[in-house]
Design an enzyme around this catalytic site. Structure first.
Site, PDB file in Angstrom:
ATOM      1  CD1 TRP A 115      44.706  45.473  39.868  1.00  0.00           C
ATOM      2  CD2 TRP A 115      42.489  45.663  39.612  1.00  0.00           C
ATOM      3  NE1 TRP A 115      44.392  45.144  38.567  1.00  0.00           N
ATOM      4  CE2 TRP A 115      43.051  45.250  38.385  1.00  0.00           C
ATOM      5  CE3 TRP A 115      41.110  45.855  39.691  1.00  0.00           C
ATOM      6  CZ2 TRP A 115      42.271  45.018  37.240  1.00  0.00           C
ATOM      7  CZ3 TRP A 115      40.337  45.633  38.557  1.00  0.00           C
ATOM      8  CH2 TRP A 115      40.914  45.227  37.351  1.00  0.00           C
ATOM      9  CG  ASP A 185      42.101  41.681  44.847  1.00  0.00           C
ATOM     10  OD1 ASP A 185      42.369  40.550  44.392  1.00  0.00           O
ATOM     11  OD2 ASP A 185      41.758  42.642  44.133  1.00  0.00           O
ATOM     12  CE  LYS A 209      44.128  39.332  36.477  1.00  0.00           C
ATOM     13  NZ  LYS A 209      43.682  40.276  37.472  1.00  0.00           N
TER      14      LYS A 209
HETATM   15  C1  LIG Z   1      42.609  41.273  37.657  1.00  0.00           C
HETATM   16  C2  LIG Z   1      42.421  41.813  39.012  1.00  0.00           C
HETATM   17  C3  LIG Z   1      41.153  42.190  39.468  1.00  0.00           C
HETATM   18  C4  LIG Z   1      39.915  42.165  38.612  1.00  0.00           C
HETATM   19  O1  LIG Z   1      39.538  40.870  38.332  1.00  0.00           O
HETATM   20  P1  LIG Z   1      38.176  40.562  37.528  1.00  0.00           P
HETATM   21  O2  LIG Z   1      38.095  39.078  37.732  1.00  0.00           O
HETATM   22  O3  LIG Z   1      38.407  40.966  36.124  1.00  0.00           O
HETATM   23  O4  LIG Z   1      37.089  41.297  38.169  1.00  0.00           O
HETATM   24  C5  LIG Z   1      41.038  42.649  40.770  1.00  0.00           C
HETATM   25  N1  LIG Z   1      42.094  42.728  41.578  1.00  0.00           N
HETATM   26  C6  LIG Z   1      43.339  42.385  41.159  1.00  0.00           C
HETATM   27  C7  LIG Z   1      44.491  42.496  42.116  1.00  0.00           C
HETATM   28  C8  LIG Z   1      43.531  41.912  39.867  1.00  0.00           C
HETATM   29  O5  LIG Z   1      44.751  41.550  39.455  1.00  0.00           O
END
Ligand SMILES: *Cc1c(COP(=O)(O)O)cnc(C)c1O
Length: 373
Positions: A115, A185, A209
Protein backbone atom coordinates in the site's frame (compact mmCIF):
# COMPACT_ATOMS: atom_id res chain seq x y z
CA UNK A 1 -14.63 -33.51 8.49
CA UNK A 2 -15.48 -32.72 12.12
CA UNK A 3 -18.11 -30.16 12.68
CA UNK A 4 -17.67 -27.39 15.22
CA UNK A 5 -20.26 -25.25 16.89
CA UNK A 6 -18.76 -22.02 15.68
CA UNK A 7 -21.83 -20.30 14.31
CA UNK A 8 -22.94 -17.45 16.27
CA UNK A 9 -26.64 -17.30 16.49
CA UNK A 10 -27.84 -13.77 16.87
CA UNK A 11 -30.84 -13.47 19.16
CA UNK A 12 -31.56 -17.13 18.54
CA UNK A 13 -32.59 -16.75 14.92
CA UNK A 14 -30.08 -15.45 12.42
CA UNK A 15 -26.83 -17.29 11.80
CA UNK A 16 -23.85 -14.98 11.35
CA UNK A 17 -20.54 -16.56 10.40
CA UNK A 18 -17.22 -15.17 11.63
CA UNK A 19 -15.86 -13.01 8.83
CA UNK A 20 -12.09 -12.52 8.60
CA UNK A 21 -12.21 -10.55 5.34
CA UNK A 22 -9.56 -7.83 4.90
CA UNK A 23 -12.09 -5.44 3.35
CA UNK A 24 -14.93 -4.82 2.95
CA UNK A 25 -14.85 -6.34 6.38
CA UNK A 26 -17.02 -7.49 9.26
CA UNK A 27 -19.50 -5.02 10.73
CA UNK A 28 -20.94 -5.30 14.24
CA UNK A 29 -24.16 -7.34 14.13
CA UNK A 30 -25.86 -4.86 16.46
CA UNK A 31 -25.14 -2.05 13.97
CA UNK A 32 -26.58 -3.98 11.05
CA UNK A 33 -29.65 -4.77 13.09
CA UNK A 34 -30.20 -1.11 13.94
CA UNK A 35 -29.81 -0.20 10.26
CA UNK A 36 -32.30 -2.93 9.38
CA UNK A 37 -34.83 -1.60 11.89
CA UNK A 38 -34.50 1.88 10.44
CA UNK A 39 -34.30 0.85 6.82
CA UNK A 40 -37.88 1.40 5.65
CA UNK A 41 -38.87 4.13 8.05
CA UNK A 42 -36.08 6.23 9.49
CA UNK A 43 -37.18 7.58 12.89
CA UNK A 44 -40.84 7.77 11.98
CA UNK A 45 -40.30 9.99 8.93
CA UNK A 46 -41.78 7.44 6.52
CA UNK A 47 -38.72 7.06 4.33
CA UNK A 48 -35.28 5.50 4.35
CA UNK A 49 -32.23 7.59 5.14
CA UNK A 50 -31.02 6.67 1.63
CA UNK A 51 -33.99 8.48 0.12
CA UNK A 52 -33.38 11.74 1.93
CA UNK A 53 -31.72 14.89 0.65
CA UNK A 54 -28.20 15.24 1.96
CA UNK A 55 -29.07 18.90 2.61
CA UNK A 56 -32.14 18.16 4.73
CA UNK A 57 -31.97 19.14 8.40
CA UNK A 58 -32.51 15.49 9.40
CA UNK A 59 -29.64 14.19 7.31
CA UNK A 60 -27.27 16.99 8.26
CA UNK A 61 -27.94 16.18 11.92
CA UNK A 62 -27.02 12.52 11.30
CA UNK A 63 -23.85 13.59 9.47
CA UNK A 64 -22.83 16.05 12.20
CA UNK A 65 -23.48 13.49 14.95
CA UNK A 66 -21.19 11.01 13.17
CA UNK A 67 -18.45 13.62 13.01
CA UNK A 68 -18.92 14.60 16.67
CA UNK A 69 -18.73 10.94 17.75
CA UNK A 70 -15.59 10.32 15.70
CA UNK A 71 -14.02 13.44 17.24
CA UNK A 72 -14.88 12.07 20.68
CA UNK A 73 -13.52 8.58 19.89
CA UNK A 74 -10.22 9.86 18.50
CA UNK A 75 -9.91 12.94 20.66
CA UNK A 76 -9.48 15.07 17.53
CA UNK A 77 -8.25 18.59 18.40
CA UNK A 78 -10.29 21.67 17.41
CA UNK A 79 -7.76 22.76 14.79
CA UNK A 80 -8.42 19.72 12.61
CA UNK A 81 -11.19 19.28 10.05
CA UNK A 82 -12.84 15.90 9.56
CA UNK A 83 -13.91 15.21 5.97
CA UNK A 84 -16.24 12.43 4.77
CA UNK A 85 -15.16 11.85 1.16
CA UNK A 86 -15.42 9.30 -1.65
CA UNK A 87 -12.97 7.54 -3.95
CA UNK A 88 -11.44 5.28 -1.31
CA UNK A 89 -8.00 5.58 0.22
CA UNK A 90 -6.67 5.19 -3.33
CA UNK A 91 -8.02 8.55 -4.47
CA UNK A 92 -6.20 10.10 -1.53
CA UNK A 93 -2.96 8.75 -3.01
CA UNK A 94 -3.50 11.51 -5.61
CA UNK A 95 -5.42 14.06 -3.55
CA UNK A 96 -2.66 14.27 -0.92
CA UNK A 97 0.16 15.32 -3.30
CA UNK A 98 -2.20 17.58 -5.25
CA UNK A 99 -3.15 19.38 -2.03
CA UNK A 100 0.04 19.26 -0.01
CA UNK A 101 3.11 19.27 -2.26
CA UNK A 102 3.23 23.06 -2.09
CA UNK A 103 5.78 25.29 -3.77
CA UNK A 104 8.90 23.11 -3.77
CA UNK A 105 6.95 20.04 -4.93
CA UNK A 106 8.87 17.61 -2.70
CA UNK A 107 7.76 14.88 -0.29
CA UNK A 108 9.25 11.90 1.55
CA UNK A 109 7.44 8.55 1.29
CA UNK A 110 8.32 5.69 3.62
CA UNK A 111 8.12 2.37 1.80
CA UNK A 112 7.15 -0.70 3.84
CA UNK A 113 4.91 -2.73 1.55
CA UNK A 114 2.27 -2.86 -1.14
CA UNK A 115 0.00 0.00 0.00
CA UNK A 116 2.77 2.49 0.77
CA UNK A 117 4.21 1.63 -2.64
CA UNK A 118 0.92 2.34 -4.40
CA UNK A 119 0.76 5.68 -2.62
CA UNK A 120 4.25 6.71 -3.64
CA UNK A 121 3.75 5.62 -7.25
CA UNK A 122 0.76 7.94 -7.56
CA UNK A 123 2.59 10.78 -5.83
CA UNK A 124 5.46 10.49 -8.33
CA UNK A 125 3.12 11.73 -11.05
CA UNK A 126 2.91 15.08 -9.31
CA UNK A 127 6.16 15.79 -7.58
CA UNK A 128 9.71 15.02 -6.61
CA UNK A 129 9.30 12.02 -4.31
CA UNK A 130 12.11 10.80 -2.06
CA UNK A 131 11.49 7.14 -1.27
CA UNK A 132 12.62 6.10 2.21
CA UNK A 133 13.13 2.33 2.14
CA UNK A 134 12.20 0.99 5.58
CA UNK A 135 11.32 -2.63 4.91
CA UNK A 136 14.02 -5.03 6.16
CA UNK A 137 14.43 -8.66 7.18
CA UNK A 138 15.58 -9.63 10.67
CA UNK A 139 16.39 -13.30 11.21
CA UNK A 140 14.36 -14.17 8.15
CA UNK A 141 11.30 -12.18 9.31
CA UNK A 142 9.91 -9.00 7.75
CA UNK A 143 10.36 -5.88 9.87
CA UNK A 144 10.55 -2.07 9.73
CA UNK A 145 14.00 -0.54 10.21
CA UNK A 146 14.90 1.95 12.95
CA UNK A 147 14.09 5.56 12.20
CA UNK A 148 17.80 6.49 12.57
CA UNK A 149 18.39 4.61 9.30
CA UNK A 150 15.88 6.60 7.27
CA UNK A 151 17.15 9.19 4.82
CA UNK A 152 14.71 12.07 4.92
CA UNK A 153 15.17 15.13 2.73
CA UNK A 154 15.57 18.55 4.40
CA UNK A 155 12.80 20.32 2.56
CA UNK A 156 9.96 17.82 2.12
CA UNK A 157 6.49 19.38 2.27
CA UNK A 158 5.34 16.25 4.16
CA UNK A 159 6.29 12.70 5.12
CA UNK A 160 3.92 9.91 4.12
CA UNK A 161 3.65 6.37 5.54
CA UNK A 162 1.10 3.58 5.94
CA UNK A 163 0.68 2.63 9.61
CA UNK A 164 -0.46 -0.91 8.85
CA UNK A 165 0.39 -2.79 5.66
CA UNK A 166 -2.87 -4.70 5.36
CA UNK A 167 -1.57 -7.27 2.87
CA UNK A 168 1.75 -8.06 4.53
CA UNK A 169 0.48 -7.77 8.11
CA UNK A 170 3.34 -5.39 8.94
CA UNK A 171 2.67 -2.49 11.31
CA UNK A 172 4.71 0.41 12.71
CA UNK A 173 5.47 -0.08 16.40
CA UNK A 174 5.00 3.66 16.98
CA UNK A 175 4.52 7.01 15.27
CA UNK A 176 7.62 8.25 13.40
CA UNK A 177 9.09 11.46 14.80
CA UNK A 178 9.62 13.85 11.88
CA UNK A 179 9.95 17.58 11.24
CA UNK A 180 7.70 17.87 8.22
CA UNK A 181 3.93 17.38 8.59
CA UNK A 182 3.22 13.67 8.98
CA UNK A 183 0.64 12.13 6.62
CA UNK A 184 -0.57 8.62 7.32
CA UNK A 185 -2.72 5.99 5.66
CA UNK A 186 -4.63 4.44 8.57
CA UNK A 187 -7.09 2.50 6.39
CA UNK A 188 -6.73 -0.79 8.23
CA UNK A 189 -5.84 0.42 11.72
CA UNK A 190 -7.86 3.56 12.43
CA UNK A 191 -9.81 3.28 15.70
CA UNK A 192 -8.03 0.04 16.63
CA UNK A 193 -5.73 1.66 19.21
CA UNK A 194 -5.38 5.05 20.92
CA UNK A 195 -3.66 7.65 18.74
CA UNK A 196 -2.34 11.17 19.37
CA UNK A 197 -3.87 12.98 16.39
CA UNK A 198 -1.87 16.13 17.16
CA UNK A 199 1.28 14.38 15.88
CA UNK A 200 -0.17 14.36 12.36
CA UNK A 201 -0.77 16.82 9.58
CA UNK A 202 -3.21 14.48 7.88
CA UNK A 203 -4.73 11.08 8.63
CA UNK A 204 -6.82 9.19 6.09
CA UNK A 205 -8.64 5.89 5.92
CA UNK A 206 -11.00 4.07 3.60
CA UNK A 207 -14.02 3.11 5.73
CA UNK A 208 -14.42 -0.50 4.66
CA UNK A 209 -11.89 -2.03 7.07
CA UNK A 210 -12.48 -0.65 10.53
CA UNK A 211 -15.17 2.01 10.16
CA UNK A 212 -18.15 1.05 8.02
CA UNK A 213 -19.17 0.06 4.51
CA UNK A 214 -17.17 0.82 1.37
CA UNK A 215 -17.79 4.12 -0.38
CA UNK A 216 -16.59 6.47 2.33
CA UNK A 217 -13.11 7.81 3.07
CA UNK A 218 -12.27 9.75 6.20
CA UNK A 219 -9.68 12.55 6.02
CA UNK A 220 -8.58 14.31 9.20
CA UNK A 221 -6.51 17.37 8.32
CA UNK A 222 -4.86 20.12 10.34
CA UNK A 223 -6.22 23.57 9.47
CA UNK A 224 -2.90 25.07 8.35
CA UNK A 225 -2.60 22.44 5.59
CA UNK A 226 -5.96 23.21 4.02
CA UNK A 227 -4.91 26.01 1.72
CA UNK A 228 -1.81 24.73 -0.04
CA UNK A 229 -3.45 23.20 -3.11
CA UNK A 230 -2.60 24.35 -6.58
CA UNK A 231 -5.47 26.40 -7.96
CA UNK A 232 -6.15 24.11 -10.92
CA UNK A 233 -7.05 20.93 -9.05
CA UNK A 234 -10.67 19.64 -9.15
CA UNK A 235 -12.72 21.16 -6.34
CA UNK A 236 -13.97 17.73 -5.26
CA UNK A 237 -10.35 16.86 -4.45
CA UNK A 238 -9.57 20.17 -2.80
CA UNK A 239 -9.56 19.84 0.98
CA UNK A 240 -10.29 23.55 1.50
CA UNK A 241 -13.42 23.34 -0.66
CA UNK A 242 -14.63 20.16 1.03
CA UNK A 243 -14.00 21.65 4.47
CA UNK A 244 -15.88 24.85 3.57
CA UNK A 245 -18.84 22.79 2.33
CA UNK A 246 -19.10 20.27 5.14
CA UNK A 247 -17.85 17.49 2.78
CA UNK A 248 -20.82 18.24 0.54
CA UNK A 249 -19.26 19.85 -2.53
CA UNK A 250 -21.40 17.22 -4.26
CA UNK A 251 -23.68 14.46 -2.96
CA UNK A 252 -21.74 12.48 -0.37
CA UNK A 253 -22.02 8.75 0.22
CA UNK A 254 -25.00 9.26 2.51
CA UNK A 255 -25.74 5.68 3.53
CA UNK A 256 -22.10 4.81 4.25
CA UNK A 257 -21.79 8.01 6.32
CA UNK A 258 -24.93 7.14 8.29
CA UNK A 259 -23.82 3.53 8.86
CA UNK A 260 -20.36 4.64 9.94
CA UNK A 261 -22.11 6.89 12.45
CA UNK A 262 -23.87 3.82 13.86
CA UNK A 263 -20.47 2.09 14.16
CA UNK A 264 -19.09 5.14 16.05
CA UNK A 265 -22.07 4.95 18.46
CA UNK A 266 -21.43 1.22 18.90
CA UNK A 267 -17.75 1.88 19.63
CA UNK A 268 -18.64 4.49 22.24
CA UNK A 269 -21.00 1.94 23.84
CA UNK A 270 -18.12 -0.59 23.96
CA UNK A 271 -16.14 1.94 26.01
CA UNK A 272 -14.36 3.73 23.17
CA UNK A 273 -10.97 3.13 21.59
CA UNK A 274 -9.12 2.25 24.83
CA UNK A 275 -11.60 -0.54 25.55
CA UNK A 276 -11.65 -1.96 22.02
CA UNK A 277 -7.84 -1.78 21.93
CA UNK A 278 -7.68 -4.11 24.95
CA UNK A 279 -9.89 -6.62 23.15
CA UNK A 280 -7.83 -6.22 19.96
CA UNK A 281 -4.61 -6.95 21.87
CA UNK A 282 -6.16 -10.00 23.48
CA UNK A 283 -7.32 -11.28 20.08
CA UNK A 284 -3.92 -10.69 18.45
CA UNK A 285 -1.97 -12.22 21.36
CA UNK A 286 -4.15 -15.32 21.31
CA UNK A 287 -3.77 -15.86 17.57
CA UNK A 288 -0.03 -15.09 17.34
CA UNK A 289 0.57 -17.08 20.50
CA UNK A 290 -1.15 -20.10 18.98
CA UNK A 291 0.72 -19.75 15.67
CA UNK A 292 4.07 -19.45 17.49
CA UNK A 293 3.32 -22.54 19.57
CA UNK A 294 2.58 -24.59 16.46
CA UNK A 295 4.99 -26.30 14.08
CA UNK A 296 2.25 -26.42 11.48
CA UNK A 297 1.59 -22.67 11.09
CA UNK A 298 4.00 -19.79 10.56
CA UNK A 299 3.75 -15.99 10.63
CA UNK A 300 6.48 -14.19 8.61
CA UNK A 301 6.64 -10.93 10.60
CA UNK A 302 9.15 -9.90 13.31
CA UNK A 303 7.38 -9.57 16.66
CA UNK A 304 7.65 -5.74 17.12
CA UNK A 305 6.04 -5.14 13.72
CA UNK A 306 3.22 -7.66 13.83
CA UNK A 307 -0.09 -6.12 12.87
CA UNK A 308 -2.84 -6.34 15.48
CA UNK A 309 -5.43 -6.20 12.69
CA UNK A 310 -4.19 -8.46 9.87
CA UNK A 311 -2.52 -11.76 10.71
CA UNK A 312 -0.99 -13.56 7.72
CA UNK A 313 0.09 -17.16 8.17
CA UNK A 314 1.20 -20.13 6.10
CA UNK A 315 0.61 -23.84 6.53
CA UNK A 316 3.45 -26.35 6.77
CA UNK A 317 2.33 -27.76 3.42
CA UNK A 318 1.13 -25.33 0.75
CA UNK A 319 -0.81 -28.15 -0.91
CA UNK A 320 -3.23 -28.12 2.06
CA UNK A 321 -4.34 -24.51 1.55
CA UNK A 322 -7.43 -25.25 -0.55
CA UNK A 323 -8.59 -27.89 1.92
CA UNK A 324 -7.97 -25.53 4.86
CA UNK A 325 -10.10 -22.82 3.27
CA UNK A 326 -12.86 -25.22 2.31
CA UNK A 327 -13.12 -26.73 5.78
CA UNK A 328 -12.90 -23.31 7.42
CA UNK A 329 -15.80 -22.10 5.32
CA UNK A 330 -17.84 -25.20 6.18
CA UNK A 331 -17.25 -24.23 9.81
CA UNK A 332 -18.48 -20.68 9.19
CA UNK A 333 -15.02 -19.14 9.34
CA UNK A 334 -14.96 -17.00 6.21
CA UNK A 335 -12.47 -15.20 3.97
CA UNK A 336 -9.21 -16.53 5.34
CA UNK A 337 -7.33 -16.58 2.01
CA UNK A 338 -4.35 -14.24 1.81
CA UNK A 339 -4.25 -11.40 -0.72
CA UNK A 340 -4.04 -12.61 -4.32
CA UNK A 341 -0.58 -11.05 -4.66
CA UNK A 342 1.00 -12.95 -1.74
CA UNK A 343 -1.05 -16.14 -1.20
CA UNK A 344 -1.09 -18.05 2.08
CA UNK A 345 -3.72 -17.27 4.70
CA UNK A 346 -4.70 -14.05 6.40
CA UNK A 347 -7.08 -13.51 9.30
CA UNK A 348 -8.21 -9.89 9.55
CA UNK A 349 -9.36 -9.33 13.10
CA UNK A 350 -10.77 -5.80 12.99
CA UNK A 351 -12.80 -4.19 15.78
CA UNK A 352 -16.02 -5.91 14.66
CA UNK A 353 -14.54 -9.43 14.85
CA UNK A 354 -15.34 -10.64 18.39
CA UNK A 355 -12.94 -12.49 20.67
CA UNK A 356 -15.15 -15.58 20.27
CA UNK A 357 -14.42 -15.50 16.53
CA UNK A 358 -10.68 -15.68 17.14
CA UNK A 359 -11.17 -18.46 19.71
CA UNK A 360 -13.26 -20.42 17.18
CA UNK A 361 -10.61 -19.90 14.51
CA UNK A 362 -7.86 -21.22 16.80
CA UNK A 363 -9.95 -24.31 17.69
CA UNK A 364 -10.40 -25.00 14.01
CA UNK A 365 -6.73 -24.38 13.17
CA UNK A 366 -5.61 -26.69 15.96
CA UNK A 367 -7.92 -29.48 14.90
CA UNK A 368 -6.87 -29.07 11.27
CA UNK A 369 -3.18 -29.25 12.21
CA UNK A 370 -3.71 -32.39 14.30
CA UNK A 371 -5.46 -34.12 11.43
CA UNK A 372 -2.97 -33.01 8.76
CA UNK A 373 0.35 -32.37 10.54
C1 LIG B 1 -7.52 -1.17 1.64
C2 LIG B 1 -6.40 -0.22 1.74
C3 LIG B 1 -6.23 0.79 0.79
C4 LIG B 1 -7.10 0.95 -0.43
O1 LIG B 1 -8.37 1.36 -0.07
P1 LIG B 1 -9.47 1.72 -1.20
O2 LIG B 1 -10.52 2.35 -0.33
O3 LIG B 1 -9.88 0.44 -1.82
O4 LIG B 1 -8.86 2.65 -2.15
C5 LIG B 1 -5.17 1.67 0.96
N1 LIG B 1 -4.34 1.58 1.99
C6 LIG B 1 -4.47 0.59 2.92
C7 LIG B 1 -3.50 0.54 4.06
C8 LIG B 1 -5.51 -0.33 2.82
O5 LIG B 1 -5.65 -1.28 3.74
Amino acid sequence: MPFFIVFHFYKGKIMRAYNFCAGPAALPTAVLEKAQQELLDWQGKGLSIMEMSHRSADYVAVAEKAEADLRKLMNIPENYKVLFLQGGASLQFSAIPLNLLGKNNKADYIHTGIWSEKALKEAKRYGDINVVEAGIKVDGKFAISEQSEWNFSDDAAYVHYADNETIGGLQFAGVPDVKAPLVCDFSSSILSAPLDVSKFGLIYAGAQKNIGPAGLTIVIIRDDLLDQAKAEIPSILKYADQAKNGSMVNTPSTYAWYLSGLVFEWLLEQGGVDAIHKVNLEKAQLLYGYIDSSDFYNNPIAIPNRSIMNVPFTLADEALEKQFLKEAEANHLLNLAGHRSVGGMRASIYNAVPLEGVQALIRFMDDFAKRNG
